[in-house]
Design a protein around this motif. Structure first.
Motif, mmCIF file in Angstrom:
data_model
loop_
_atom_site.group_PDB
_atom_site.id
_atom_site.type_symbol
_atom_site.label_atom_id
_atom_site.label_comp_id
_atom_site.label_asym_id
_atom_site.label_seq_id
_atom_site.Cartn_x
_atom_site.Cartn_y
_atom_site.Cartn_z
ATOM 1 N N ALA A 85 -13.044 33.561 -41.590
ATOM 2 C CA ALA A 85 -13.872 34.396 -40.714
ATOM 3 C C ALA A 85 -13.557 34.113 -39.252
ATOM 4 C CB ALA A 85 -15.349 34.123 -40.983
ATOM 5 N N ALA A 116 -20.736 41.264 -37.181
ATOM 6 C CA ALA A 116 -21.251 40.191 -38.051
ATOM 7 C C ALA A 116 -21.790 40.770 -39.355
ATOM 8 C CB ALA A 116 -22.327 39.391 -37.321
ATOM 9 N N LYS A 117 -22.457 41.919 -39.265
ATOM 10 C CA LYS A 117 -22.979 42.559 -40.482
ATOM 11 C C LYS A 117 -21.855 42.962 -41.421
ATOM 12 C CE LYS A 117 -27.365 44.221 -38.729
ATOM 13 N NZ LYS A 117 -27.908 45.218 -37.791
ATOM 14 N N GLU A 162 -18.873 41.610 -41.600
ATOM 15 C CA GLU A 162 -18.293 40.389 -42.175
ATOM 16 C C GLU A 162 -19.158 39.856 -43.304
ATOM 17 O OE1 GLU A 162 -17.942 37.838 -38.833
ATOM 18 O OE2 GLU A 162 -16.390 39.116 -37.960
ATOM 19 N N LEU A 163 -20.462 39.886 -43.077
ATOM 20 C CA LEU A 163 -21.409 39.399 -44.077
ATOM 21 C C LEU A 163 -21.227 40.144 -45.401
ATOM 22 C CD1 LEU A 163 -23.821 37.530 -44.566
ATOM 23 C CD2 LEU A 163 -25.312 39.286 -43.646
ATOM 24 N N MET A 179 -17.819 39.100 -47.171
ATOM 25 C CA MET A 179 -17.693 37.736 -47.717
ATOM 26 C C MET A 179 -18.418 37.551 -49.052
ATOM 27 S SD MET A 179 -20.024 35.444 -45.067
ATOM 28 C CE MET A 179 -19.176 35.975 -43.580
ATOM 29 N N ASP A 180 -19.116 38.583 -49.463
ATOM 30 C CA ASP A 180 -19.910 38.514 -50.694
ATOM 31 C C ASP A 180 -19.111 38.116 -51.932
ATOM 32 O OD1 ASP A 180 -22.622 38.804 -50.619
ATOM 33 O OD2 ASP A 180 -22.608 40.563 -51.912
#
Lengths: 204, 204
Positions: B124, B153-154, B156-157, B160-161
């Motif tokens: 990241a 950021a949202k 990326e979140l 990454m799941d």
């Protein structure tokens, strides 16, 4: 907002070298862990300092803490109490510090009940590598020796069931490196990082 | 008898520095990983060597491999194929070697289906730390800048799941250390060590 620290429980069969490994970890400058000092009713040995090696308490003080549920885990060995004060651990975790306990297997099982989210590390003697060597050099070893090793390995296998990680204590430095790697890796776990992201995004 | 190696998939959004981090890891002497070289139909750039940077193939050769299911993952970008040959990965894992792939997010999702037991590491950008700084120094930053960071950021979140670990690429050396720590920690996972014990005990 502060992320809770990790509780790292270093345990393993008696005589495996837990104390040596723990001291080596805390003697290293780059170690970013906090050690939770145990409490005991046994008398200090020569050179032992109250508040560094142990918190030395009377039986009355210790039993009072047991009653007030101020111990994360405790046990009686050879007429003396040993235990982990809960307040230091809880405050440190809450302020985001990673805390390490170094305790016996029975104590670790008690902690697991109170802190299932802890990191439970089983320090194992190098019996597996030894066993492998003995089997591979069969003929130069008696069957009895090999069978003894097999029995020990089976007992270890059963004990490690309640743990997340197993670190072989073949060399103290290597065991320390592995333990520190485990702490670094746990901080990179997706769930932990994702939670940090979520907390930041909810600030809005 | 030989324990299977770990498949480590290094991935992340484009531009995050996957190639730089991977090259740094493999330039370090103590790295005990094997790099799975990708295959492509694009022409070699100056300085690129067949079998080191990529395996360079014709479209016909590549399409033949797709048909014969010899690619672990593949995709087409800007008219060229890119993919991971499956044989090298499978043979290396079977011989107990830890293999690292460095691929795009879409490819990682394909690999996850074939190798759910792999270690999926999301590299990241340091957007979380940046975001934190921007929020904390609010007033010196425009709302627009902060909102842009929030949106990134949202995204990326969400990405990454599908990963097991998230490594922030704040500094290349730190990112490499974390990735290597993850590999060490995974080898200490209780299930893996317990399996080694069980295999040894069944030798009898």
């Amino acid at each position: 907002m502060k992320e809770r620290g990790l509780l790292i429980v270093l345990s393993g069969p008696s005589g495996v070298g837990k104390g040596t490994v723990r001291k080596e970890i805390f003697s290293q400058k780059d170690t970013n862990l906090y050690y939770s000092i145990s409490m005991t009713t046994r008398k200090p040995r020569e050179g032992e300092v109250d508040g560094i090696d142990y918190f030395f308490k009377s039986r009355e003080e210790f039993e009072d803490l047991i009653e007030r549920r101020k111990l994360l885990e405790w046990a009686e060995y050879v007429g003396n109490y040993y235990g982990t004060p809960i307040d230091y651990v809880e405050e440190s975790l809450q302020s985001g510090k990673d805390v390490m306990l170094e305790i016996e297997v029975q104590g670790a099982l008690q902690v697991r009940e109170a802190f299932p989210e802890g990191l439970f590390i089983f320090l194992a003697p190098p019996s597996l590598s030894e066993l492998k060597n003995r089997i591979q050099t069969r003929g130069t070893e008696t069957e009895e020796l090999i069978n003894n090793r097999m029995t020990v390995a089976k007992e270890e296998l059963e004990m490690m069931d309640a743990y997340d990680y197993v670190v072989e204590n073949d060399k103290v430095e290597l065991a320390c490196e592995r333990i520190k790697a485990i702490v670094v890796a746990e901080h990179c776990k997706r769930e932990r990082v994702a939670n940090r992201y979520k907390q930041m995004l909810e600030v809005e």
